[in-house]
Motif scaffolding. Structure first.
Motif, short mmCIF file in Angstrom:
data_model
loop_
_atom_site.label_atom_id
_atom_site.label_comp_id
_atom_site.label_asym_id
_atom_site.label_seq_id
_atom_site.Cartn_x
_atom_site.Cartn_y
_atom_site.Cartn_z
N LYS A 192 0.75 -1.21 0.08
CA LYS A 192 -0.02 0.07 -0.03
C LYS A 192 1.05 1.38 -0.03
N LEU A 193 0.53 2.21 -0.97
CA LEU A 193 1.54 3.28 -1.08
C LEU A 193 1.11 4.13 -0.01
N SER A 194 2.08 4.89 0.58
CA SER A 194 2.12 5.92 1.56
C SER A 194 3.09 6.87 1.56
N ASP A 195 2.96 8.08 1.71
CA ASP A 195 3.89 9.11 1.92
C ASP A 195 4.76 9.05 2.92
N ASP A 196 4.32 8.32 3.74
CA ASP A 196 5.43 8.43 5.00
C ASP A 196 5.73 7.07 5.40
N ILE A 197 5.76 6.11 4.37
CA ILE A 197 6.37 4.89 4.59
C ILE A 197 7.21 4.63 3.09
N VAL A 198 8.31 4.22 3.14
CA VAL A 198 9.14 3.68 1.82
C VAL A 198 8.41 2.56 1.60
N GLY A 199 7.91 2.51 0.07
CA GLY A 199 7.44 1.51 -0.43
C GLY A 199 8.18 0.20 -0.39
N CYS A 200 9.52 0.36 -0.57
CA CYS A 200 10.55 -0.79 -0.73
C CYS A 200 11.85 -0.34 -0.64
N PHE A 201 12.84 -1.12 -0.24
CA PHE A 201 14.25 -0.53 -0.20
C PHE A 201 15.01 -1.87 0.15
N GLU A 202 16.37 -1.69 -0.03
CA GLU A 202 17.43 -2.69 -0.15
C GLU A 202 18.43 -2.31 0.74
N HIS A 203 19.03 -3.25 1.50
CA HIS A 203 19.98 -3.19 2.31
C HIS A 203 21.12 -4.25 1.96
N GLU A 204 22.23 -3.83 1.46
CA GLU A 204 23.42 -4.81 1.26
C GLU A 204 24.63 -4.82 2.24
N TYR A 205 25.00 -6.04 2.69
CA TYR A 205 25.83 -6.08 3.77
C TYR A 205 26.87 -7.26 3.63
N GLU A 206 27.96 -7.30 4.54
CA GLU A 206 29.07 -8.50 4.23
C GLU A 206 28.86 -9.33 5.77
N LYS A 207 28.86 -10.30 5.64
CA LYS A 207 28.96 -11.49 6.95
C LYS A 207 29.66 -12.47 6.60
N ASP A 208 30.63 -12.66 7.38
CA ASP A 208 31.68 -14.06 7.13
C ASP A 208 32.51 -14.10 5.84
N GLY A 209 32.60 -12.86 5.10
CA GLY A 209 33.38 -12.93 3.87
C GLY A 209 32.30 -13.10 2.64
N VAL A 210 30.86 -13.18 2.93
CA VAL A 210 30.11 -13.29 2.01
C VAL A 210 29.20 -12.14 1.82
N TRP A 211 28.65 -11.62 0.89
CA TRP A 211 27.58 -10.37 0.52
C TRP A 211 26.52 -10.86 0.52
N TYR A 212 25.53 -10.18 0.95
CA TYR A 212 24.14 -10.61 1.05
C TYR A 212 23.16 -9.06 0.69
N MET A 213 22.17 -9.30 0.13
CA MET A 213 21.08 -8.00 0.27
C MET A 213 19.83 -8.57 0.85
N ASP A 214 19.36 -7.80 1.75
CA ASP A 214 17.83 -7.73 2.15
C ASP A 214 17.05 -6.95 1.47
N ILE A 215 15.99 -7.46 0.86
CA ILE A 215 14.88 -6.67 0.10
C ILE A 215 14.03 -6.63 1.18
N TYR A 216 13.04 -5.36 1.00
CA TYR A 216 12.04 -5.23 1.99
C TYR A 216 11.01 -4.54 0.97
N VAL A 217 9.70 -5.03 1.01
CA VAL A 217 8.60 -4.52 0.36
C VAL A 217 7.51 -4.31 1.39
N HIS A 218 6.87 -2.83 1.50
CA HIS A 218 5.91 -2.70 2.56
C HIS A 218 4.74 -3.59 2.17
N ALA A 219 4.16 -4.15 3.13
CA ALA A 219 2.80 -5.04 2.89
C ALA A 219 1.88 -4.62 4.04
#
Length: 245
Positions: A205-232
């Motif tokens: 659901k679209l909302s002016d005060d909530i980001v509809g989706c975003f990504e967060h990339e990070y490293e852990k134990d030498g491996v790269w990951y990306m968490d993808i978030y979608v507002h639900a």
């Protein structure tokens, strides 16, 4: 690995029954069953159609073990993300993601944010307000990068916009080594989330005060990951509008 195993894996990954997949392909359920059992090989035009439906390459479908994708994508889960304040910036360029992330990392140093919180979370999302002409003629795209600011952090450092994101529920998936094949792995991550939301009667659901989706990339134990978030948000069957193409 076999072609039939790959077809079955992709069908199940996309949460389609044999009947549903058969309907999309314009064939019988029995034909799907014979394909998956390797009793019959699909004709070339059908292989191309399968690739189009599941967003994969023909060579991957017939030669690779696609079940290894289980090691790339986590299960989708619903997470409640607490309200947060952010400092954000948008760039429009041929490579906006790396450009704006580098900009924000420098801002993080100058503002004192990274000294106060070395693990400050940098998130990002596509900036959709770029005209088709700019995209096609000049290869320009937009991306927003934002630091989630720790409570009580203050700075006079200019160069960003401050905004609030309300507490919200997000559907989240983790993608392993997303930048190995970014144009395949990241879109597939979004696709898995959207199929999960649809199957569980959720919609973004679209909302002016909530980001509809975003990504967060990070490293852990030498491996790269990306968490993808979608507002639900949970919706009833009477909810008439659809969102998030």
């Amino acid at each position: 690995m076999s072609l039939g195993t790959n077809i079955q894996f992709l069908r199940k990954l996309n949460k389609l029954t044999q009947e549903q997949f058969a309907e999309r392909m314009g064939i019988s359920r029995q034909t799907v069953s014979r394909w998956e059992a390797d009793e019959v090989t699909p004709e070339l035009n059908k292989l191309v159609e399968i690739c189009a439906i599941f967003s994969c390459k023909l060579d991957e479908l017939v030669r690779e073990d696609l079940s290894s994708k289980d090691e790339i994508y986590s299960e989708v889960e619903i997470r409640k993300v607490a309200a947060f304040r952010m400092a954000r910036y948008v760039m429009i360029s041929p490579q906006p993601e790396s450009d704006v992330q580098n900009y924000m990392k420098e801002w993080g140093k100058k503002s004192g944010l990274l000294a106060a919180d070395p693990n400050a979370k940098l998130i990002g999302w596509d900036f959709p307000f770029v005209s088709q002409e700019l995209q096609t003629r000049f290869g320009l795209h937009g991306y927003v990068a934002a630091y989630m600011l720790p409570e009580g952090f203050e700075t006079n450092c200019p160069g960003v916009e401050y905004a609030q994101n309300k507490e919200a529920e997000y559907a989240v998936i983790t993608v392993t080594e997303p930048m190995i094949r970014p144009f395949e792995r990241i879109p597939t991550g979004y696709k898995c989330i959207m199929e999960y939301l649809q199957a569980n009667n959720f919609k973004e659901k679209l909302s002016d005060d909530i980001v509809g989706c975003f990504e967060h990339e990070y490293e852990k134990d030498g491996v790269w990951y990306m968490d993808i978030y979608v507002h639900a948000a949970s919706v009833t069957k009477m909810d008439a509008y659809s969102t998030f193409n």
